[in-house]
Design a protein around this motif. Sequence first.
Motif, PDB file in Angstrom:
ATOM      1  N   LEU A 157     -27.488  82.222  50.251  1.00  0.00           N
ATOM      2  CA  LEU A 157     -27.677  81.909  51.670  1.00  0.00           C
ATOM      3  C   LEU A 157     -28.347  83.093  52.343  1.00  0.00           C
ATOM      4  CD1 LEU A 157     -27.216  80.288  54.298  1.00  0.00           C
ATOM      5  CD2 LEU A 157     -24.915  81.300  54.396  1.00  0.00           C
ATOM      6  N   LEU A 158     -29.510  82.852  52.949  1.00  0.00           N
ATOM      7  CA  LEU A 158     -30.211  83.874  53.725  1.00  0.00           C
ATOM      8  C   LEU A 158     -29.879  83.672  55.196  1.00  0.00           C
ATOM      9  CD1 LEU A 158     -32.365  86.082  54.279  1.00  0.00           C
ATOM     10  CD2 LEU A 158     -34.085  84.250  54.241  1.00  0.00           C
ATOM     11  N   VAL A 176     -34.073  79.049  41.412  1.00  0.00           N
ATOM     12  CA  VAL A 176     -32.760  79.134  42.058  1.00  0.00           C
ATOM     13  C   VAL A 176     -32.883  78.598  43.480  1.00  0.00           C
ATOM     14  CG1 VAL A 176     -32.020  81.086  40.633  1.00  0.00           C
ATOM     15  CG2 VAL A 176     -33.160  81.516  42.841  1.00  0.00           C
ATOM     16  N   ARG A 177     -31.743  78.431  44.133  1.00  0.00           N
ATOM     17  CA  ARG A 177     -31.717  77.809  45.448  1.00  0.00           C
ATOM     18  C   ARG A 177     -31.307  78.826  46.512  1.00  0.00           C
ATOM     19  NH1 ARG A 177     -28.092  72.450  47.051  1.00  0.00           N
ATOM     20  NH2 ARG A 177     -29.179  71.969  49.012  1.00  0.00           N
ATOM     21  N   VAL A 178     -32.058  78.863  47.604  1.00  0.00           N
ATOM     22  CA  VAL A 178     -31.716  79.713  48.743  1.00  0.00           C
ATOM     23  C   VAL A 178     -31.673  78.845  50.005  1.00  0.00           C
ATOM     24  CG1 VAL A 178     -32.392  81.643  50.227  1.00  0.00           C
ATOM     25  CG2 VAL A 178     -32.721  81.809  47.758  1.00  0.00           C
ATOM     26  N   LEU A 219     -24.972  86.306  49.421  1.00  0.00           N
ATOM     27  CA  LEU A 219     -25.435  86.334  50.809  1.00  0.00           C
ATOM     28  C   LEU A 219     -26.561  87.348  50.950  1.00  0.00           C
ATOM     29  CD1 LEU A 219     -22.122  86.326  52.912  1.00  0.00           C
ATOM     30  CD2 LEU A 219     -23.606  84.392  52.353  1.00  0.00           C
ATOM     31  N   LEU A 220     -27.647  86.933  51.618  1.00  0.00           N
ATOM     32  CA  LEU A 220     -28.777  87.799  51.919  1.00  0.00           C
ATOM     33  C   LEU A 220     -28.859  87.911  53.436  1.00  0.00           C
ATOM     34  CD1 LEU A 220     -31.347  86.090  49.506  1.00  0.00           C
ATOM     35  CD2 LEU A 220     -29.781  87.978  49.001  1.00  0.00           C
ATOM     36  N   LEU A 221     -28.779  89.132  53.955  1.00  0.00           N
ATOM     37  CA  LEU A 221     -28.652  89.341  55.400  1.00  0.00           C
ATOM     38  C   LEU A 221     -29.895  90.011  55.975  1.00  0.00           C
ATOM     39  CD1 LEU A 221     -24.986  90.717  55.422  1.00  0.00           C
ATOM     40  CD2 LEU A 221     -25.743  88.332  55.628  1.00  0.00           C
ATOM     41  N   ASN A 222     -30.657  89.266  56.767  1.00  0.00           N
ATOM     42  CA  ASN A 222     -31.764  89.840  57.537  1.00  0.00           C
ATOM     43  C   ASN A 222     -31.371  89.810  59.007  1.00  0.00           C
ATOM     44  OD1 ASN A 222     -34.281  90.941  58.128  1.00  0.00           O
ATOM     45  ND2 ASN A 222     -35.286  88.939  58.205  1.00  0.00           N
ATOM     46  N   ASN A 223     -30.156  90.284  59.273  1.00  0.00           N
ATOM     47  CA  ASN A 223     -29.562  90.244  60.607  1.00  0.00           C
ATOM     48  C   ASN A 223     -28.506  91.342  60.650  1.00  0.00           C
ATOM     49  OD1 ASN A 223     -27.605  89.607  62.694  1.00  0.00           O
ATOM     50  ND2 ASN A 223     -28.483  87.553  62.834  1.00  0.00           N
ATOM     51  N   ILE A 231     -26.306  91.361  49.897  1.00  0.00           N
ATOM     52  CA  ILE A 231     -27.399  92.324  50.074  1.00  0.00           C
ATOM     53  C   ILE A 231     -27.887  92.210  51.514  1.00  0.00           C
ATOM     54  CG2 ILE A 231     -29.714  93.056  49.393  1.00  0.00           C
ATOM     55  CD1 ILE A 231     -29.246  91.804  46.678  1.00  0.00           C
ATOM     56  N   GLY A 232     -27.971  93.331  52.210  1.00  0.00           N
ATOM     57  CA  GLY A 232     -28.494  93.354  53.571  1.00  0.00           C
ATOM     58  C   GLY A 232     -29.872  93.969  53.622  1.00  0.00           C
TER      59      GLY A 232
END
Length: 340
Positions: A180-181, A212-214, A243-247, A272-273
């Motif tokens: 999840l991004l 893969v699925r995001v 979890l991928l965090l661009n926030n 990962i942030g």
Amino acid sequence: MVTISDVAKRAGVSRSTVSYVFSGRRAISPEVRARVADAARELGYTANAGARALRTSQTRVIGLLAQFLDDEFAPAMLQYIQGVTDTARKLGYDVLLVTDPDGPAALRRVTDSRMVDGVVLLNVAEDDPRIPLLRNAEQPGALVGLPRDGAGVDVFDLDFPEAGRLMVEQMVEAGHEEMLLISQPHDVVERGGAYVWRLRDGCMQRAEQLGVRVHHSFAPSRAPEIGECLHDLLDEHPGVTGLLLNNEAAATALPGVLHQRGLSAPDDLSVIGRYSEEFARVFSLPFSSVESAPDFLGRLAVQHLVHRIEGQRPHDSAYIARLVAPVFRDRGSVGPAKRI
């Protein structure tokens, strides 16, 4: 009273060198300029800026146009500002911070009045209305942020598509197949914050290549809304293992959310942030990250701007568009995917 001779003695240079540093009448190396600036600050010496401006048409001031926007996390913006101001000080320049919400009017005001020798723009939108004005100003300009058209100014930014690809690759190496991004609020995208969709596109393209699925979701940048949103997203995507965090706000809220849910990273979720080493330290974040390099980008912008101001790079010489390669900072929050 502290004199120019006192500054020269403290800095270990000649009196004339100190005079050239403050007058701008001769190019001085950044190292010597920094020594003189440090000595002047330690002794409390202040050059007569008005007299200098009359003699040289230089103010030794850099204009920094930035805004603290409601839909972005203010502490993250402060890091870019610090990178600019620290570097300017070391090179013997003051910084005029302009936060007027009418960016074009503010830019006209500081350039037409010759209040500054050059300008750095933050909060750069893809089609930023300030850029044509800066391109036509007498003073040189530098951007921290990549617009659609950066002609006529120097541009520095993180390679956000590559950052997105790197985040996915790190997860896939650990065996994650569903992620999840979480991005900045959608308002950021609507006003032209291209870094949001550039990182997202890099994530999605690499995920498709690797099979893969995001999932992707926008999220608030303030508490308590961000915490509530994180709970909702985790409920909505129970199969997500990464979890991928661009926030940045999401990154600061996530430790509390995981604790409330009885989860931990990387045992239950890998994380990962995208933020800086300093940001992780200030907020005690335990998550691995892709380095956003705000201080480095600010430093690059000021260094190249000063080169143009002082004639080391002619105003009309080839302009630079540099994308900084992302670096992965491993803090142990990425582990094998938990199989249900």
